[in-house]
Motif scaffolding. Structure first.
Motif, PDB file in Angstrom:
ATOM      1  N   LYS A 234       0.791  -1.241   0.000  1.00 47.03           N
ATOM      2  CA  LYS A 234       0.000   0.000   0.000  1.00 47.03           C
ATOM      3  C   LYS A 234       0.822   1.288   0.000  1.00 47.03           C
ATOM      4  N   VAL A 235       1.945   1.302   0.734  1.00 46.47           N
ATOM      5  CA  VAL A 235       2.675   2.572   0.900  1.00 46.47           C
ATOM      6  C   VAL A 235       3.114   3.185  -0.440  1.00 46.47           C
ATOM      7  N   PRO A 236       3.593   2.385  -1.402  1.00 45.89           N
ATOM      8  CA  PRO A 236       4.031   3.000  -2.671  1.00 45.89           C
ATOM      9  C   PRO A 236       2.920   3.770  -3.396  1.00 45.89           C
ATOM     10  N   HIS A 237       1.660   3.505  -3.056  1.00 40.73           N
ATOM     11  CA  HIS A 237       0.552   4.183  -3.743  1.00 40.73           C
ATOM     12  C   HIS A 237       0.020   5.397  -2.979  1.00 40.73           C
ATOM     13  N   LEU A 238       0.651   5.732  -1.864  1.00 39.95           N
ATOM     14  CA  LEU A 238       0.178   6.889  -1.084  1.00 39.95           C
ATOM     15  C   LEU A 238       0.517   8.194  -1.792  1.00 39.95           C
ATOM     16  N   GLU A 306      13.276   0.734   3.142  1.00 43.91           N
ATOM     17  CA  GLU A 306      12.873   0.076   1.881  1.00 43.91           C
ATOM     18  C   GLU A 306      11.709   0.823   1.216  1.00 43.91           C
ATOM     19  N   LEU A 307      10.815   1.383   2.046  1.00 43.72           N
ATOM     20  CA  LEU A 307       9.631   2.055   1.505  1.00 43.72           C
ATOM     21  C   LEU A 307       9.864   3.552   1.262  1.00 43.72           C
ATOM     22  N   GLY A 308      11.111   3.986   1.427  1.00 40.17           N
ATOM     23  CA  GLY A 308      11.444   5.383   1.145  1.00 40.17           C
ATOM     24  C   GLY A 308      10.918   6.354   2.190  1.00 40.17           C
ATOM     25  N   LEU A 309      10.754   5.873   3.447  1.00 37.69           N
ATOM     26  CA  LEU A 309      10.196   6.732   4.497  1.00 37.69           C
ATOM     27  C   LEU A 309      11.275   7.353   5.389  1.00 37.69           C
TER      28      LEU A 309
END
Ligand SMILES: [Fe+2]
Ligand SMILES: [Fe+2]
Length: 330
Positions: A234-238, A306-309
């Motif tokens: 889900k996170v990549p689509h935020l 990994e999720l770019g956060l």
């Protein structure tokens, strides 16, 4: 239902680190596989624990509750100078206190998951999975509370502010599920790390505590696996605003959770008159405790990377909260 009582080495290997049936498993297939595992490998708090068995009886003066010098508080000169019965009593009181915090965390988690499932469309594979998880968490809470009751300690649980914040967290499950699942990891990852480390340590752990930890790490492996894969999905689509909010709020949630899960409650500090200087020595100013906390948060911090956060905006928040590990390279 799994009823093995001997130590099962496989419980120290998280579910997601085991070989997958297919390298090309999709997110939906993974969720279905986790649901299936909940059917073939699950535990009941009362059928699978012989609470009245002789070896499971809790004696608060049993030397197996002694924290040992490898534990943060156990290594202090103050603790080592206490009589053996008091050392054991503090040890089992700490365990009971963490279990109470754990079951209250699970209460928030279950209510959030119910809310999360409420709006899922028909046919969503997450619905079945999430209900399995809620059922498993209910079994965990039953066994944690039974343990607390049998220690005889009257543990108050979360304070007023934490109770208030917990209601906000439940709302996030519906309006900002990505943040909610980081909260889930913030609670589950540190306790899972602590329990796996204890099971691997070869220490003489009280058999009841060992049994509870074995059951817990086995089922938590699924929960952690789901939360991580949900976030990866889900996170990549935020959008950019939500992504920014997630990156800044996640370390705040993680720092609060790690403290709740890894430091003694005020009740324990008061009851045993642990001097403030000892608490500082053991926790606030202890590089070993900081290392333990960082190790407990390592997986979730790596996931954030990994999720770019981990961005120039969010990294200072991690640093200010003392949970940043410069050597992680994230
Ligand atoms: Fe649990
Ligand atoms: Fe869990």
């Amino acid at each position: 239902m799994e009823t093995a009582t001997a130590f099962d080495a496989s419980v120290v290997v998280p579910e997601e680190e085991r070989a997958l049936p297919s390298r090309r498993e999709t997110y939906a297939e993974l969720v279905r596989r986790l649901s299936h595992q909940s059917v073939v490998k699950h535990f009941d708090a009362y059928a699978d624990i012989d609470w009245d068995g002789d070896e499971f009886r809790i004696d608060p003066t049993d030397p197996r509750w002694d924290l040992g010098p490898e534990e943060t508080l156990g290594a202090t000169a103050w603790y080592r100078a206490q009589p053996p019965e008091i050392r054991a009593r503090i040890g089992v009181h700490l365990v009971a206190s963490f279990m109470k915090t754990g079951l209250q965390f699970e209460s928030v988690l279950k209510r959030g998951l119910l809310d999360f499932a409420f709006d899922l469309p028909n046919g969503a594979p997450e619905f079945r999975y999430v209900y399995h998880e809620i059922i498993e968490e209910a079994q965990h809470s039953l066994m944690f509370q039974e343990f607390v009751n049998r220690t005889g300690f009257d543990i108050p649980g979360l304070g007023g502010l934490d109770r208030f914040l917990s209601r906000t967290v439940i709302r996030f499950a519906r309006i900002f599920p990505e943040l909610f699942f980081f909260f889930v990891l913030g609670g589950e990852d540190p306790i899972d790390h602590v329990q796996r480390t204890a099971l691997r340590s070869g220490r003489d752990i009280h058999p009841l505590l060992r049994r509870i930890m074995q059951i817990h790490v086995t089922e938590e492996a699924r929960h952690l696996c789901f939360a991580r894969h949900y976030l990866r999905q889900k996170v990549p689509h935020l959008g950019s605003v939500r992504r920014l909010a997630l990156s800044v709020m996640t370390p705040v949630v993680l720092a609060i959770m790690a403290q709740l899960m890894m430091q003694p409650s005020r009740q324990i500090i008061r009851q045993y008159r642990i001097p403030a200087a000892v608490i500082d020595e053991a926790y606030r100013l202890n590089p070993r405790h900081r290392e333990k906390t960082l190790a407990a948060l390592a997986k979730v911090r790596d996931l954030c990377g990994e999720l770019g956060l981990l961005t120039p905006v969010s990294t200072p928040v991690w640093q200010v909260l003392g949970i940043w590990n410069a050597s992680s390279g994230a």
